[in-house]
Design an enzyme around this catalytic site. Structure first.
Site, PDB file in Angstrom:
ATOM      1  CG  PHE A  42       2.258   3.812   0.178  1.00  0.00           C
ATOM      2  CD1 PHE A  42       3.416   3.138  -0.163  1.00  0.00           C
ATOM      3  CD2 PHE A  42       1.153   3.072   0.547  1.00  0.00           C
ATOM      4  CE1 PHE A  42       3.486   1.762  -0.128  1.00  0.00           C
ATOM      5  CE2 PHE A  42       1.203   1.692   0.590  1.00  0.00           C
ATOM      6  CZ  PHE A  42       2.367   1.024   0.253  1.00  0.00           C
ATOM      7  CB  SER A  43       2.763   9.820  -2.544  1.00  0.00           C
ATOM      8  OG  SER A  43       1.776   9.095  -3.246  1.00  0.00           O
ATOM      9  CD  GLU A  44      -1.881  11.939  -0.449  1.00  0.00           C
ATOM     10  OE1 GLU A  44      -2.116  12.775   0.434  1.00  0.00           O
ATOM     11  OE2 GLU A  44      -1.098  12.131  -1.379  1.00  0.00           O
ATOM     12  CB  THR A  45      -2.084   6.576   4.203  1.00  0.00           C
ATOM     13  OG1 THR A  45      -0.843   5.904   3.940  1.00  0.00           O
ATOM     14  CG2 THR A  45      -3.020   5.628   4.938  1.00  0.00           C
ATOM     15  CB  ILE A  66      -2.762  16.770   1.431  1.00  0.00           C
ATOM     16  CG1 ILE A  66      -2.483  17.769   0.291  1.00  0.00           C
ATOM     17  CG2 ILE A  66      -3.448  15.520   0.923  1.00  0.00           C
ATOM     18  CD1 ILE A  66      -1.492  17.254  -0.730  1.00  0.00           C
TER      19      ILE A  66
END
Length: 260
Positions: A42-45, A66
């Site tokens: 995914f774009s973020e975990t 990030i």
């Protein structure tokens, strides 16, 4: 390890921006967190551990950790307030961007984020070549913000992601005045192995300051015009941006991982 997958900035599954949320009793290794993040793709975990009265929150993209992520923060707050802190209406996170507060307001979850200070920058041929469209104005903070002429230019954009890697900014956001909402945008993060972020909360910490000043409005409704789409209810107070949105649970998983 229990993992939740939440669609953020939407009230229906398969829309908004999906984030994986891992709620843990102690921190795994950075290598393990990166492996889980790449497995999810995914774009973020997001990974969170309770420390005292606050929750320590970290965000990982497939390209690395990030410093700020909106949709994964919203997703994590949704999980904690519905499954771990059911009697609470607010959760406080300790993060790389300082202390972040998320408050439940009816069906919405409002996040208090720092606003990025935008600096005007010259529109370059490299920017326009990468985006494949004329850019009216450009601003730089953590990310590059490019203002286009109209909503249709944002909707029809087909950028060259390899060329985007060569221009300034960790991510690149394009925006224009909306026909229905106050503003529309799209966000691209090939430097983080994210071709297009479906709904980018931290991106709106760049986008909203611009439109607050341009439109002379303190409260805005923003539409992220990705294929999944998402709505953000935004306001600016001083150097803070408040981003509110819905969230919906897609799945709950048990991760069978072992570092021993």
């Amino acid at each position: 390890m229990r993992q939740y997958v939440v669609d953020a900035f939407t009230d229906s599954v398969f829309h908004g921006n999906q984030a994986a949320v891992c709620v843990m009793e102690k921190w795994p290794s950075e290598e393990m967190m990166m492996n889980i993040t790449r497995e999810n793709n995914f774009s973020e975990t997001a990974f969170t551990v309770k420390e005292g009265e606050k929750w320590h929150l970290r965000w990982f993209t497939p390209g690395g950790e990030i410093d700020l992520c909106g949709h994964a923060t919203l997703g994590t707050a949704f999980v904690l307030l519905n499954y771990y802190e059911k009697d609470a209406d607010q959760v406080v996170f300790t993060t790389l961007s300082g202390e972040l507060i998320v408050t439940r307001k009816g069906n919405l979850y409002e996040m208090e984020f720092p606003a990025y200070e935008l600096r005007p920058t010259t529109v370059t041929t490299a920017m326009e070549d990468a985006l494949g469209v004329s850019v009216r104005e450009a601003y730089i903070a953590r990310d590059l913000l490019c203002v286009l002429d109209d909503e249709q230019a944002v909707l029809s954009l087909n950028p060259d992601l390899e060329k985007i890697k060569q221009i300034d900014g960790l991510l690149v956001h394009v925006t224009a005045k909306g026909e229905k909402e106050d503003c529309v945008s799209r966000s691209f993060g090939p430097k983080l192995n994210i071709p297009e972020d479906p709904v980018c909360g931290s991106g709106h910490c760049h986008i909203i300051p611009y439109w607050v000043d341009t439109l002379g409005k303190e409260e805005l409704v923003a539409f992220q015009a990705s294929k999944r789409g998402g709505i953000l209810y935004c306001r600016k107070e001083g150097n803070k941006i408040f981003l509110a949105g819905n969230a919906v649970l897609y799945s709950v998983d048990e991760l069978y991982v072992d570092e021993d």
